[in-house]
Design a protein around this motif. Structure first.
Motif, PDB file in Angstrom:
ATOM      1  N   PHE A 183     -15.022  -9.314 -13.069  1.00 25.60           N
ATOM      2  CA  PHE A 183     -14.118  -8.587 -13.362  1.00 25.60           C
ATOM      3  C   PHE A 183     -14.532  -6.966 -13.621  1.00 25.60           C
ATOM      4  N   PHE A 184     -15.522  -6.993 -14.607  1.00 18.42           N
ATOM      5  CA  PHE A 184     -16.000  -5.800 -15.328  1.00 18.42           C
ATOM      6  C   PHE A 184     -16.813  -5.085 -14.310  1.00 18.42           C
TER       7      PHE A 184
ATOM      8  N   LEU B  72     -24.720  -1.392 -10.875  1.00 14.85           N
ATOM      9  CA  LEU B  72     -25.214  -2.694  -9.956  1.00 14.85           C
ATOM     10  C   LEU B  72     -26.505  -2.922  -9.536  1.00 14.85           C
ATOM     11  N   ILE B  73     -27.096  -1.775  -9.053  1.00 16.73           N
ATOM     12  CA  ILE B  73     -28.538  -1.575  -8.647  1.00 16.73           C
ATOM     13  C   ILE B  73     -29.572  -2.130 -10.026  1.00 16.73           C
TER      14      ILE B  73
ATOM     15  N   ALA C  73     -29.137  -5.852 -10.449  1.00 21.15           N
ATOM     16  CA  ALA C  73     -29.618  -6.569  -9.531  1.00 21.15           C
ATOM     17  C   ALA C  73     -31.216  -6.728 -10.051  1.00 21.15           C
TER      18      ALA C  73
ATOM     19  N   SER D 188     -16.576  -5.138 -11.062  1.00 21.54           N
ATOM     20  CA  SER D 188     -15.830  -4.533  -9.955  1.00 21.54           C
ATOM     21  C   SER D 188     -14.932  -3.202 -10.628  1.00 21.54           C
TER      22      SER D 188
ATOM     23  N   MET E 178     -25.374  -4.891 -20.434  1.00 29.00           N
ATOM     24  CA  MET E 178     -24.130  -5.500 -21.055  1.00 29.00           C
ATOM     25  C   MET E 178     -23.558  -6.476 -20.150  1.00 29.00           C
ATOM     26  N   LEU E 179     -23.413  -5.959 -18.804  1.00 29.88           N
ATOM     27  CA  LEU E 179     -22.896  -7.160 -18.045  1.00 29.88           C
ATOM     28  C   LEU E 179     -23.892  -8.232 -17.680  1.00 29.88           C
TER      29      LEU E 179
ATOM     30  N   TYR F   1     -15.964  -1.246 -12.932  1.00 32.61           N
ATOM     31  CA  TYR F   1     -16.712  -0.101 -13.081  1.00 32.61           C
ATOM     32  C   TYR F   1     -17.284   0.283 -11.620  1.00 32.61           C
TER      33      TYR F   1
ATOM     34  N   VAL G  47     -24.482  -0.132 -19.040  1.00 37.56           N
ATOM     35  CA  VAL G  47     -23.420  -1.062 -18.300  1.00 37.56           C
ATOM     36  C   VAL G  47     -24.019  -2.301 -17.911  1.00 37.56           C
TER      37      VAL G  47
ATOM     38  N   ARG H  52     -25.673  -9.591 -19.982  1.00 31.13           N
ATOM     39  CA  ARG H  52     -25.413 -10.472 -21.441  1.00 31.13           C
ATOM     40  C   ARG H  52     -24.414 -11.483 -21.116  1.00 31.13           C
ATOM     41  N   ILE H  53     -23.252 -10.977 -20.641  1.00 31.61           N
ATOM     42  CA  ILE H  53     -21.830 -11.736 -20.374  1.00 31.61           C
ATOM     43  C   ILE H  53     -21.782 -12.705 -19.248  1.00 31.61           C
ATOM     44  N   LYS H  54     -20.902 -13.784 -19.481  1.00 31.76           N
ATOM     45  CA  LYS H  54     -20.943 -14.719 -18.391  1.00 31.76           C
ATOM     46  C   LYS H  54     -19.294 -14.674 -17.866  1.00 31.76           C
ATOM     47  N   ILE H  55     -18.648 -14.715 -19.020  1.00 33.16           N
ATOM     48  CA  ILE H  55     -17.061 -14.807 -18.699  1.00 33.16           C
ATOM     49  C   ILE H  55     -16.553 -13.258 -18.149  1.00 33.16           C
ATOM     50  N   LEU H  56     -15.881 -13.162 -17.264  1.00 31.07           N
ATOM     51  CA  LEU H  56     -15.330 -11.756 -16.634  1.00 31.07           C
ATOM     52  C   LEU H  56     -16.379 -10.858 -16.449  1.00 31.07           C
TER      53      LEU H  56
END
Lengths: 288, 300
Positions: free
Chosen positions: B113-114, B181-182, B185, B116, B103-104, B118, B100, B106-110
């Motif tokens: 959103f993703f 999220l850890i 970061a 939060s 993947m997060l 997850y 996760v 790699r992306i900028k848009i959304l």
């Protein structure tokens, strides 16, 4: 020419990659929120449809009606009382953790007195020990104090948190000294300095501590299970836990309604304060 | 004279700030003495006594309690169950949360959103999600009725061989967003320039992942491993709510044993030495894992 072909190839594979990523993330997200959606839907379904239909054919409020009117011998509305108990215990503890955390953190970060280093180390030392070591002796202490089955008993182990003191201490070290000096010259007391000057400057750390404390208290199970025996004093988590293992185990509608009631307030808090949740977790990731 | 006055004033002022300091830390100190130091010491003392909470006599029995814990088959069964939990939980949660995070990253848009989305599972209360998964994964529950279409049903919580793995799986659900999220970061703290120079040197994505990303995520790995190990030793709510320790003791855990020994069987001394042994074992695990995994990373 060759270069631009390569670039556009690259661009294409990038878009392809992104499409894959977005699809995977979306599929994963469905798995993550599915239990929530199912829980809420189930709490409105008629009992026959809970186990084997995902979408209900008809909505009913009967589970919520039952749960709100549930009582025990000699009293009524036990469930509503337990929501109040949870809110009460969680709010008082949160206020206390923030208040004493800020006061102690300020002293440890900004004032000089003999024994300060020792206390700073002691805070770290406290954070090392797992809760399981304290369950039994704290329970015995509650027995001694006569605090079994009381609000004090439920809250006692959580009123001041070494974790909150540690975070406040770290953060307060970054507040400029000139602000504190100026306030002192104006004749501010130390308590006023903490709550009128330093805390407003530390809004995000304060919010993080408050939110995570509230959530932990709302979610707490084991300690409440140990110190509460009276159904009318139980916080929602324990009451629901005991109902699930006891007389309502075969009423999935009531259980999912209860689970929804236990989840919705924290979920609301999460959506209101998403930013602080993310920040708090990221911080623990960096600092460790 | 003037100087003496200034000196006295200075000392008074210092004494005053010291007093303020003591005043401000006093609540914490008193609170810690009553609700931390005192129980801590008492816990150590009663571990060497035989005591059933109700009766007034507390007989000193030396290491007897500790020996009885070690001879208790349920201690070893719980230990085995927790190890099994860890073997399923730790790799699974790391693979899920790292994927996760990658993947997060790699992306900028959304992205938020993703992120939060997850994270939502993390805020669910132990009791609530135990109820939900218990019903969803029940023998005749929705998941099995869906699996039934392809001809299989899985006895998630009722087969002693997989019950603990099922519990580990739902804990993965709860924590993968948090650990994700850890990791995220950690990923964002890796300098982009490292990847750029690797690119110039012609390193493939695969090489970059194993040679740059994984080594530089070391601090995040340590935090997550320590969190996950501590969590494993403290599992209580989920088995208490879903399986009650069964079937055939396959989901008994240390904390369930301590709870049972002390608050049902009233063996306070025994429970206390049990808790001390558990604390020692979990410290050892954390220590060994840190020693094994921790690397000194420096770049720049």
């Amino acid at each position: 020419m060759g270069r631009s072909v390569r670039l556009s190839n690259r661009k294409q594979s990038n878009t392809l990659g992104l499409t894959v990523i977005y699809s995977l993330l979306s599929i994963g997200l469905i798995f993550m929120i599915f239990p929530y959606v199912w829980m809420v839907l189930a709490s409105f379904k008629i009992p026959a449809e809970i186990y084997n239909r995902f979408l209900p054919t008809q909505f009913t409020f009967e589970h919520y009606q039952t749960i709100f009117s549930l009582g025990t011998t000699g009293s009524s509305h036990t469930f509503i009382k337990s929501i109040f108990n949870s809110l009460f215990v969680s709010s008082i503890t949160t206020a206390s953790v923030v208040f004493f955390g800020a006061v102690t953190g300020y002293a440890l970060a900004r004032l000089n007195f003999p024994g300060k280093t020792f206390l700073n180390n002691f805070v770290l030392f406290q954070m090392l020990f797992p809760v399981v070591l304290f369950l039994i002796p704290r329970f015995l202490l509650m027995l001694e104090l006569g605090w079994i089955n009381t609000y004090q008993g439920m809250m006692a182990p959580f009123m001041i948190s070494a974790w909150a003191i540690f975070l406040f201490t770290q953060f307060f070290k970054t507040v400029p000294q000139t602000l504190i000096d100026a306030a002192r010259i104006d004749g501010c007391s130390e308590l006023r300095i903490i709550f009128k000057i330093i805390l407003p400057l530390s809004k995000s750390i304060t919010m993080i501590i408050a939110i995570f404390t509230f959530m932990a208290m709302w979610d707490e199970f084991l300690w409440y299970l140990i110190v509460t025996k009276d159904y009318n004093l139980m916080p929602l988590s324990v009451l629901l836990g005991l109902y699930t293992r006891g007389e309502y185990s075969s009423y999935p509608g009531i259980l999912t309604a209860g689970a929804t009631l236990l989840t919705v307030p924290i979920l609301a808090l999460f959506f209101l304060f998403k930013k602080y949740f993310t920040e708090g977790i990221t911080m623990s990731g960096i600092k460790g | 004279m003037q100087m003496l006055k200034r000196l006295i004033h200075g000392i008074q002022k210092r004494r005053f700030t010291e007093l303020v300091g003591y005043g401000l830390v006093a609540p914490y100190v008193i609170y810690s003495l009553v609700f931390w130091v005192y129980p801590f010491l008492w816990g150590l003392i009663i571990a060497f006594k035989k005591w059933n909470i109700i009766s007034p006599d507390k007989e000193f029995v030396g290491l007897d309690n500790f020996i009885r814990v070690i001879q208790d088959p349920l201690f070893w069964i719980s230990f085995k169950n927790i190890l099994f939990f860890m073997i399923v939980y730790i790799p699974l949660v790391i693979i899920c949360s790292l994927s996760v995070a990658l993947m997060l990253n790699r992306i900028k848009i959304l992205r938020s959103f993703f992120a939060s989305g997850y994270l939502m599972s993390y805020v669910s209360a132990g009791v609530a999600y135990s109820i939900v998964f218990n019903l969803l994964f029940a023998g005749d529950g929705l998941i099995n009725s869906w699996l039934g279409h392809v001809g299989i049903t899985i006895p998630w919580f009722s087969d002693p061989r997989i019950a603990m793995a099922s519990i580990a799986m739902i804990v993965v659900w709860k924590f993968m967003g948090y650990y994700g999220l850890i990791f995220l970061a950690g990923l964002q703290s890796i300098p982009k320039s490292l990847y750029e120079s690797a690119e110039i040197d012609g390193a493939s994505n695969w090489t970059q992942f194993w040679r740059i990303t994984i080594p530089l995520l070391n601090p995040s790995f340590i935090i997550i491993l320590v969190f996950a190990v501590m969590l494993s030793f403290n599992v209580f709510t989920e088995p208490y709510m879903i399986t009650g320790g069964g079937p055939l003791d396959s989901t008994q855990t240390f904390v369930m044993q301590i709870y049972h020994q002390t608050f049902t069987a009233l063996h306070a001394g025994y429970g206390s030495s049990f808790a001390i042994l558990v604390a020692i074992i979990s410290f050892t695990f954390v220590f060994v894992i840190r020693k094994m995994v921790e690397r000194d990373i420096s770049y720049g």
